[in-house]
Design a protein around this motif. Structure first.
Motif, PDB file in Angstrom:
ATOM      1  N   VAL A 163      90.046  36.464  25.276  1.00  0.00           N
ATOM      2  CA  VAL A 163      89.376  35.186  25.542  1.00  0.00           C
ATOM      3  C   VAL A 163      87.847  35.351  25.468  1.00  0.00           C
ATOM      4  CG1 VAL A 163      88.896  33.583  27.445  1.00  0.00           C
ATOM      5  CG2 VAL A 163      91.268  34.123  26.824  1.00  0.00           C
ATOM      6  N   LEU A 164      87.346  36.470  25.995  1.00  0.00           N
ATOM      7  CA  LEU A 164      85.897  36.718  25.942  1.00  0.00           C
ATOM      8  C   LEU A 164      85.444  36.974  24.499  1.00  0.00           C
ATOM      9  CD1 LEU A 164      85.487  38.981  29.119  1.00  0.00           C
ATOM     10  CD2 LEU A 164      84.861  36.564  28.885  1.00  0.00           C
ATOM     11  N   ASP A 165      86.268  37.709  23.741  1.00  0.00           N
ATOM     12  CA  ASP A 165      85.920  37.979  22.340  1.00  0.00           C
ATOM     13  C   ASP A 165      85.870  36.687  21.512  1.00  0.00           C
ATOM     14  OD1 ASP A 165      85.639  40.680  22.767  1.00  0.00           O
ATOM     15  OD2 ASP A 165      87.693  41.175  22.182  1.00  0.00           O
ATOM     16  N   ARG A 166      86.826  35.786  21.785  1.00  0.00           N
ATOM     17  CA  ARG A 166      86.785  34.476  21.110  1.00  0.00           C
ATOM     18  C   ARG A 166      85.461  33.769  21.387  1.00  0.00           C
ATOM     19  NH1 ARG A 166      92.282  31.711  23.252  1.00  0.00           N
ATOM     20  NH2 ARG A 166      93.820  32.924  22.072  1.00  0.00           N
ATOM     21  N   ALA A 167      85.025  33.838  22.647  1.00  0.00           N
ATOM     22  CA  ALA A 167      83.780  33.154  23.029  1.00  0.00           C
ATOM     23  C   ALA A 167      82.584  33.777  22.308  1.00  0.00           C
ATOM     24  CB  ALA A 167      83.590  33.207  24.540  1.00  0.00           C
ATOM     25  N   ILE A 168      82.622  35.108  22.144  1.00  0.00           N
ATOM     26  CA  ILE A 168      81.542  35.765  21.397  1.00  0.00           C
ATOM     27  C   ILE A 168      81.571  35.307  19.942  1.00  0.00           C
ATOM     28  CG2 ILE A 168      80.786  38.010  20.500  1.00  0.00           C
ATOM     29  CD1 ILE A 168      81.610  39.188  23.244  1.00  0.00           C
ATOM     30  N   ALA A 169      82.773  35.245  19.361  1.00  0.00           N
ATOM     31  CA  ALA A 169      82.902  34.813  17.961  1.00  0.00           C
ATOM     32  C   ALA A 169      82.412  33.383  17.779  1.00  0.00           C
ATOM     33  CB  ALA A 169      84.361  34.943  17.510  1.00  0.00           C
ATOM     34  N   ARG A 170      82.604  32.536  18.805  1.00  0.00           N
ATOM     35  CA  ARG A 170      82.123  31.143  18.735  1.00  0.00           C
ATOM     36  C   ARG A 170      80.624  31.030  18.958  1.00  0.00           C
ATOM     37  NH1 ARG A 170      85.836  30.148  22.936  1.00  0.00           N
ATOM     38  NH2 ARG A 170      87.903  29.668  22.130  1.00  0.00           N
ATOM     39  N   GLY A 171      79.993  32.102  19.381  1.00  0.00           N
ATOM     40  CA  GLY A 171      78.578  32.041  19.718  1.00  0.00           C
ATOM     41  C   GLY A 171      78.315  31.546  21.128  1.00  0.00           C
ATOM     42  N   GLU A 172      79.378  31.449  21.956  1.00  0.00           N
ATOM     43  CA  GLU A 172      79.191  30.972  23.332  1.00  0.00           C
ATOM     44  C   GLU A 172      78.603  32.047  24.240  1.00  0.00           C
ATOM     45  OE1 GLU A 172      82.320  27.998  25.018  1.00  0.00           O
ATOM     46  OE2 GLU A 172      83.418  29.440  23.785  1.00  0.00           O
ATOM     47  N   LEU A 173      78.902  33.309  23.929  1.00  0.00           N
ATOM     48  CA  LEU A 173      78.423  34.429  24.751  1.00  0.00           C
ATOM     49  C   LEU A 173      77.560  35.339  23.891  1.00  0.00           C
ATOM     50  CD1 LEU A 173      81.589  35.640  26.742  1.00  0.00           C
ATOM     51  CD2 LEU A 173      79.668  34.275  27.600  1.00  0.00           C
ATOM     52  N   ALA A 174      76.394  35.702  24.415  1.00  0.00           N
ATOM     53  CA  ALA A 174      75.530  36.640  23.695  1.00  0.00           C
ATOM     54  C   ALA A 174      76.024  38.073  23.885  1.00  0.00           C
ATOM     55  CB  ALA A 174      74.092  36.507  24.189  1.00  0.00           C
ATOM     56  N   SER A 175      76.616  38.320  25.038  1.00  0.00           N
ATOM     57  CA  SER A 175      77.157  39.659  25.288  1.00  0.00           C
ATOM     58  C   SER A 175      78.474  39.511  26.053  1.00  0.00           C
ATOM     59  CB  SER A 175      76.158  40.494  26.082  1.00  0.00           C
ATOM     60  OG  SER A 175      75.844  39.831  27.287  1.00  0.00           O
ATOM     61  N   ARG A 176      79.216  40.598  26.136  1.00  0.00           N
ATOM     62  CA  ARG A 176      80.571  40.534  26.675  1.00  0.00           C
ATOM     63  C   ARG A 176      80.557  40.912  28.150  1.00  0.00           C
ATOM     64  NH1 ARG A 176      85.578  43.816  26.359  1.00  0.00           N
ATOM     65  NH2 ARG A 176      87.255  42.600  25.447  1.00  0.00           N
ATOM     66  N   PRO A 177      80.863  39.962  29.036  1.00  0.00           N
ATOM     67  CA  PRO A 177      80.962  40.319  30.460  1.00  0.00           C
ATOM     68  C   PRO A 177      82.098  41.337  30.652  1.00  0.00           C
ATOM     69  CG  PRO A 177      81.059  37.933  30.146  1.00  0.00           C
ATOM     70  CD  PRO A 177      81.204  38.553  28.806  1.00  0.00           C
ATOM     71  N   ASP A 178      82.019  42.070  31.727  1.00  0.00           N
ATOM     72  CA  ASP A 178      83.048  43.050  32.050  1.00  0.00           C
ATOM     73  C   ASP A 178      84.382  42.329  32.330  1.00  0.00           C
ATOM     74  OD1 ASP A 178      84.646  45.028  33.011  1.00  0.00           O
ATOM     75  OD2 ASP A 178      83.323  45.625  34.655  1.00  0.00           O
ATOM     76  N   PRO A 179      85.414  42.543  31.503  1.00  0.00           N
ATOM     77  CA  PRO A 179      86.691  41.860  31.754  1.00  0.00           C
ATOM     78  C   PRO A 179      87.257  42.169  33.136  1.00  0.00           C
ATOM     79  CG  PRO A 179      86.712  42.877  29.582  1.00  0.00           C
ATOM     80  CD  PRO A 179      85.465  43.372  30.276  1.00  0.00           C
ATOM     81  N   ALA A 180      86.986  43.349  33.665  1.00  0.00           N
ATOM     82  CA  ALA A 180      87.509  43.705  34.993  1.00  0.00           C
ATOM     83  C   ALA A 180      86.933  42.783  36.066  1.00  0.00           C
ATOM     84  CB  ALA A 180      87.176  45.161  35.311  1.00  0.00           C
ATOM     85  N   LEU A 181      85.654  42.442  35.929  1.00  0.00           N
ATOM     86  CA  LEU A 181      85.030  41.560  36.921  1.00  0.00           C
ATOM     87  C   LEU A 181      85.572  40.138  36.785  1.00  0.00           C
ATOM     88  CD1 LEU A 181      83.011  41.460  39.207  1.00  0.00           C
ATOM     89  CD2 LEU A 181      81.192  41.044  37.545  1.00  0.00           C
ATOM     90  N   VAL A 182      85.695  39.671  35.551  1.00  0.00           N
ATOM     91  CA  VAL A 182      86.261  38.335  35.330  1.00  0.00           C
ATOM     92  C   VAL A 182      87.694  38.279  35.863  1.00  0.00           C
ATOM     93  CG1 VAL A 182      86.904  36.645  33.562  1.00  0.00           C
ATOM     94  CG2 VAL A 182      84.757  37.919  33.347  1.00  0.00           C
ATOM     95  N   HIS A 183      88.436  39.351  35.642  1.00  0.00           N
ATOM     96  CA  HIS A 183      89.817  39.442  36.134  1.00  0.00           C
ATOM     97  C   HIS A 183      89.872  39.258  37.642  1.00  0.00           C
ATOM     98  CE1 HIS A 183      93.829  41.904  35.824  1.00  0.00           C
ATOM     99  NE2 HIS A 183      94.043  40.645  36.051  1.00  0.00           N
ATOM    100  N   ALA A 184      89.037  40.005  38.358  1.00  0.00           N
ATOM    101  CA  ALA A 184      89.039  39.927  39.826  1.00  0.00           C
ATOM    102  C   ALA A 184      88.589  38.556  40.311  1.00  0.00           C
ATOM    103  CB  ALA A 184      88.152  41.019  40.410  1.00  0.00           C
ATOM    104  N   LEU A 185      87.641  37.943  39.594  1.00  0.00           N
ATOM    105  CA  LEU A 185      87.153  36.623  40.006  1.00  0.00           C
ATOM    106  C   LEU A 185      88.196  35.534  39.775  1.00  0.00           C
ATOM    107  CD1 LEU A 185      83.449  36.732  38.762  1.00  0.00           C
ATOM    108  CD2 LEU A 185      84.217  36.521  41.127  1.00  0.00           C
ATOM    109  N   LEU A 186      89.089  35.733  38.796  1.00  0.00           N
ATOM    110  CA  LEU A 186      90.176  34.767  38.574  1.00  0.00           C
ATOM    111  C   LEU A 186      91.332  35.013  39.541  1.00  0.00           C
ATOM    112  CD1 LEU A 186      90.628  34.483  34.691  1.00  0.00           C
ATOM    113  CD2 LEU A 186      89.838  32.707  36.249  1.00  0.00           C
ATOM    114  N   LEU A 187      91.794  36.255  39.563  1.00  0.00           N
ATOM    115  CA  LEU A 187      92.997  36.604  40.310  1.00  0.00           C
ATOM    116  C   LEU A 187      92.753  36.598  41.824  1.00  0.00           C
ATOM    117  CD1 LEU A 187      95.942  37.590  39.881  1.00  0.00           C
ATOM    118  CD2 LEU A 187      95.050  39.929  39.814  1.00  0.00           C
ATOM    119  N   GLY A 188      91.592  37.104  42.236  1.00  0.00           N
ATOM    120  CA  GLY A 188      91.312  37.299  43.653  1.00  0.00           C
ATOM    121  C   GLY A 188      91.372  36.026  44.482  1.00  0.00           C
TER     122      GLY A 188
END
Lengths: 202, 202
Positions: A135-160
């Motif tokens: 999902v993050l890579d798609r956002a980079i490909a779309r130009g939405e993200l300049a850099s890739r956030p740590d998936p582990a942090l995003v994971h914890a922020l969603l799941l937690g």
């Protein structure tokens, strides 16, 4: 996992009957009432038939309930926030499905058995984190993200928060949608710079 | 809670001995090995002495472990991010303290008993949410926040990832500091507008 995975049709039918019985017993008696005796009685099979497939009650529960989690990469919604919302709804449905008491019992069983814990990590958590990476890579490909956030942090922020709301705070699931908005904003918005590099934070 | 709270000195001494024995048994045998028999043997008291104080093993565990959580409002650090970091560190220490397996077992016990769950909510969760409200009010008084984010959402964003990292993801506690930064930014920064009003989100 079933020792007889991919076995003969009759064996597969018994697997299906046992799986249905596990769900039915949990539905009637809760996770605390889930025993091999109760499952055997509900399924109309012998306890030996269950123990031929699963070494322990926890193995049985895990093998039946984990595939129910149905971990899939959401279809491309065209935006990071949309993709994250779809993923949040999927995780929320997985967590709500078994109910708070069953989820807590299942987590306790997984924690108490290192083999189950390792299997849970590879068959569920690693897959889920991979989906977040996609999902993050798609956002980079779309130009939405300049850099890739740590998936582990995003994971914890969603799941937690989902787990906390359901298991501890008794406030689920009204907030799943706001959580998806929020994490989407965190990953895609003004805070991206704060998410990288992780090393400098602690 | 102890039936004999505020009793005679000898009774209070026995309470202390039992509490120390609960912690020692958990330390040696884990939460799964915590039984009234083991606590009585470790404390050198009769099981009857324990059951005079606590109706069930879960009551005993809860009464001993919950005060250890030591819920306090952090001193004013002069900034919202600083206050949230202090609070995150306090919650992280509380969660790490018992260890992942004990925490999962304790949460399962609390969930399984409606009376314990209600007591946990009033003696711990409500206090913690009040502390978050105080921290947010300080930020408003400093002029850091134009409006007050929902304390319930901030609560879940602090507590949730900490629980997920420790109990599910096996990644705790390296990320406590980054979490505090992040939630501070969420509450105080560009996303404040997104946090209010909650009603329009779902």
């Amino acid at each position: 996992m079933a020792k007889h995975a991919g076995g003969r049709p009759r064996e597969r039918r018994v697997d299906t009957v046992i799986a249905a019985a596990v769900r039915a017993v949990i539905g009637e008696a809760g996770y605390a009432g889930l025993t091999v005796d109760a499952v055997a009685a509900m399924a109309g099979v012998s306890k030996a038939a269950i123990y031929r497939r699963y070494t322990t009650k926890q193995e049985m529960t895990f093998a039946v309930l984990l595939p129910d989690l149905d971990e899939r990469t959401p279809g491309d919604t065209g935006s990071l926030t949309g993709d994250l919302r779809a993923l949040t709804e999927q995780i929320a449905a997985q967590i709500v499905g078994p109910g708070p008491d069953n989820l807590t019992g299942l987590l306790a069983d997984i924690r108490a058995d290192p083999a189950l814990r390792a299997r849970f990590a590879t068959t569920y958590l690693t897959v889920e984190r991979g989906i977040i990476g996609t999902v993050l890579d798609r956002a980079i490909a779309r130009g939405e993200l300049a850099s890739r956030p740590d998936p582990a942090l995003v994971h914890a922020l969603l799941l937690g928060p989902l787990i906390a709301w359901l298991v501890v705070l008794d406030e689920f699931p009204a907030r799943a949608t706001e959580l998806a908005h929020l994490v989407g904003e965190i990953a895609g918005g003004a805070l991206t710079a704060r998410l990288l590099p992780v090393e400098t934070w602690s």
